[in-house]
Design a protein around this motif. Structure first.
Motif, PDB file in Angstrom:
ATOM      1  N   ILE A  82       3.293 -23.409  11.436  1.00 19.74           N
ATOM      2  CA  ILE A  82       2.020 -23.896  10.893  1.00 19.74           C
ATOM      3  C   ILE A  82       2.308 -24.956   9.838  1.00 19.74           C
ATOM      4  O   ILE A  82       3.025 -24.705   8.867  1.00 19.74           O
ATOM      5  N   LYS A  83       1.731 -26.115  10.019  1.00 15.91           N
ATOM      6  CA  LYS A  83       2.049 -27.283   9.182  1.00 15.91           C
ATOM      7  C   LYS A  83       1.875 -27.021   7.683  1.00 15.91           C
ATOM      8  O   LYS A  83       2.709 -27.397   6.881  1.00 15.91           O
ATOM      9  N   ASN A  84       0.799 -26.400   7.285  1.00 18.02           N
ATOM     10  CA  ASN A  84       0.585 -26.155   5.859  1.00 18.02           C
ATOM     11  C   ASN A  84       0.741 -24.674   5.499  1.00 18.02           C
ATOM     12  O   ASN A  84       0.205 -24.206   4.516  1.00 18.02           O
ATOM     13  N   GLY A  85       1.529 -23.952   6.300  1.00 18.10           N
ATOM     14  CA  GLY A  85       1.816 -22.558   6.003  1.00 18.10           C
ATOM     15  C   GLY A  85       2.957 -22.436   5.001  1.00 18.10           C
ATOM     16  O   GLY A  85       3.941 -23.164   5.077  1.00 18.10           O
ATOM     17  N   VAL A  86       2.807 -21.535   4.045  1.00 17.75           N
ATOM     18  CA  VAL A  86       3.851 -21.256   3.059  1.00 17.75           C
ATOM     19  C   VAL A  86       4.079 -19.747   3.011  1.00 17.75           C
ATOM     20  O   VAL A  86       3.134 -18.969   3.040  1.00 17.75           O
ATOM     21  N   PHE A  87       5.326 -19.349   2.939  1.00 22.76           N
ATOM     22  CA  PHE A  87       5.721 -17.953   3.106  1.00 22.76           C
ATOM     23  C   PHE A  87       6.328 -17.392   1.831  1.00 22.76           C
ATOM     24  O   PHE A  87       7.075 -18.073   1.133  1.00 22.76           O
ATOM     25  N   ILE A  88       5.995 -16.122   1.565  1.00 24.89           N
ATOM     26  CA  ILE A  88       6.665 -15.377   0.506  1.00 24.89           C
ATOM     27  C   ILE A  88       6.782 -13.922   0.964  1.00 24.89           C
ATOM     28  O   ILE A  88       5.925 -13.418   1.685  1.00 24.89           O
ATOM     29  N   SER A  89       7.855 -13.284   0.536  1.00 24.08           N
ATOM     30  CA  SER A  89       8.120 -11.907   0.916  1.00 24.08           C
ATOM     31  C   SER A  89       8.251 -11.035  -0.329  1.00 24.08           C
ATOM     32  O   SER A  89       8.931 -11.417  -1.284  1.00 24.08           O
ATOM     33  N   LYS A  90       7.648  -9.869  -0.268  1.00 23.98           N
ATOM     34  CA  LYS A  90       7.780  -8.911  -1.357  1.00 23.98           C
ATOM     35  C   LYS A  90       9.254  -8.571  -1.587  1.00 23.98           C
ATOM     36  O   LYS A  90       9.717  -8.517  -2.721  1.00 23.98           O
ATOM     37  N   ASP A  91       9.993  -8.382  -0.512  1.00 27.31           N
ATOM     38  CA  ASP A  91      11.409  -8.028  -0.651  1.00 27.31           C
ATOM     39  C   ASP A  91      12.216  -9.136  -1.303  1.00 27.31           C
ATOM     40  O   ASP A  91      13.134  -8.873  -2.069  1.00 27.31           O
ATOM     41  N   LEU A  92      11.874 -10.373  -1.006  1.00 28.99           N
ATOM     42  CA  LEU A  92      12.574 -11.508  -1.623  1.00 28.99           C
ATOM     43  C   LEU A  92      12.447 -11.451  -3.149  1.00 28.99           C
ATOM     44  O   LEU A  92      13.411 -11.673  -3.876  1.00 28.99           O
ATOM     45  N   ILE A  93      11.269 -11.124  -3.619  1.00 27.29           N
ATOM     46  CA  ILE A  93      11.030 -11.008  -5.061  1.00 27.29           C
ATOM     47  C   ILE A  93      11.790  -9.805  -5.622  1.00 27.29           C
ATOM     48  O   ILE A  93      12.524  -9.904  -6.591  1.00 27.29           O
ATOM     49  N   GLN A  94      11.601  -8.651  -4.975  1.00 29.03           N
ATOM     50  CA  GLN A  94      12.186  -7.425  -5.517  1.00 29.03           C
ATOM     51  C   GLN A  94      13.702  -7.410  -5.426  1.00 29.03           C
ATOM     52  O   GLN A  94      14.371  -6.823  -6.274  1.00 29.03           O
ATOM     53  N   ASP A  95      14.269  -8.066  -4.413  1.00 33.96           N
ATOM     54  CA  ASP A  95      15.726  -8.111  -4.299  1.00 33.96           C
ATOM     55  C   ASP A  95      16.370  -8.866  -5.463  1.00 33.96           C
ATOM     56  O   ASP A  95      17.554  -8.665  -5.748  1.00 33.96           O
ATOM     57  N   ALA A  96      15.603  -9.713  -6.136  1.00 36.66           N
ATOM     58  CA  ALA A  96      16.140 -10.398  -7.313  1.00 36.66           C
ATOM     59  C   ALA A  96      16.423  -9.405  -8.442  1.00 36.66           C
ATOM     60  O   ALA A  96      17.252  -9.668  -9.310  1.00 36.66           O
ATOM     61  N   PHE A  97      15.757  -8.257  -8.396  1.00 32.81           N
ATOM     62  CA  PHE A  97      15.934  -7.242  -9.433  1.00 32.81           C
ATOM     63  C   PHE A  97      16.791  -6.075  -8.959  1.00 32.81           C
ATOM     64  O   PHE A  97      17.571  -5.520  -9.721  1.00 32.81           O
TER      65      PHE A  97
END
Length: 192
Positions: free
Chosen positions: A30-45
Motif C-alpha cells: 500500500i503506497k501510503n501504508g506505514v507499519f508498526i509492531s507492538k513487539d518491535l517497541i517492547q523488544d527494545a526493553f
C-alpha cells in the motif's frame, strides 16, 4: 494521489498467527501504508518477557504509543497498519480490556474506517511449527504448555468491533495482502 478513504488497520491474533508478516506486506504494497509492531517497541526493553514486572512497566506506554502512532499517521494522510496481538486483553480487568475504543475514537475524529484483521493459523500443528521457528524465549513457554497457552489466548478471542476480517494465514503474505486489498480495502494506491 491520496486514497478516497483512509483506514486504521489493526492486525491482531495470537503469537504465530502471521500478523507481523501480513502487516509488513500490507505496508510494503500500500503506497501510503506505514507499519508498526507492538513487539518491535517492547523488544527494545525486553526480548524475553511478555509477563512480569518489566512487561507491566512497558505495557501502558506501548499501548499509548500505538494509539498516538495511528493518530499521527492519519494526520499525515497515511494508513497506519498496527500489529498487536490483543489476544489476552479480553481477560484483563484494567483499562486495556477495552483496547478497541481508543482506536475507534481516533477513526471517528478523522472520519475514517477502523478495520481489524484477525489472523488465524491454519491449524495447531502449523502454529506450533511457527512458534518453534521463531524461537523466542516467551514462545518456548507457550510450546511447553500449549493447551494452557490456547486457553489464555484463544484463537477466536472476543473483539468488540463490527468491522472484523477473519483471515486464515494459509497462503503467502503477498497473496493474502492482495486478497485483502481487492476484497476488503477497496481502491488503494499500490506501490509500483
Amino acid at each position: 494521489m491520496k486514497l478516497k478513504t483512509n483506514f486504521i488497520i489493526l492486525v491482531v491474533g495470537i503469537a504465530g498467527s502471521g500478523k507481523t508478516t501480513l502487516g509488513y506486506e500490507l505496508a510494503r504494497i500500500i503506497k501510503n501504508g506505514v507499519f508498526i509492531s507492538k513487539d518491535l517497541i517492547q523488544d527494545a526493553f525486553t526480548s524475553t518477557e511478555r509477563t512480569g514486572k518489566i512487561y507491566e512497566l512497558i505495557r501502558g506506554p506501548t499501548f499509548d504509543l500505538l494509539v498516538n502512532f495511528a493518530k499521527l499517521q492519519l494526520k499525515h494522510g497515511k494508513i497506519p497498519i498496527i500489529d498487536a496481538p490483543f489476544s489476552r486483553n479480553h481477560s484483563l480487568t484494567d483499562k486495556y480490556r477495552d483496547w478497541v475504543n481508543p482506536f475507534k475514537k481516533i477513526a471517528l475524529e478523522h472520519n475514517t474506517r477502523l478495520i481489524i484483521i484477525r489472523c488465524m493459523p491454519p491449524n495447531n500443528n502449523e502454529l506450533k511449527s511457527r512458534l518453534r521457528i521463531r524461537g523466542n524465549e516467551y514462545d518456548k513457554r507457550k510450546l511447553k504448555n500449549f493447551e494452557t497457552f490456547l486457553q489464555h489466548e484463544p484463537i477466536n478471542f472476543p473483539i468488540p468491533h463490527d468491522d472484523i476480517i477473519e483471515l486464515v494465514t494459509d497462503k503467502s503474505p503477498t497473496t493474502l495482502a492482495k486478497y485483502l486489498i481487492k476484497n476488503h480495502l477497496g481502491k488503494v494506491n499500490i506501490k509500483k
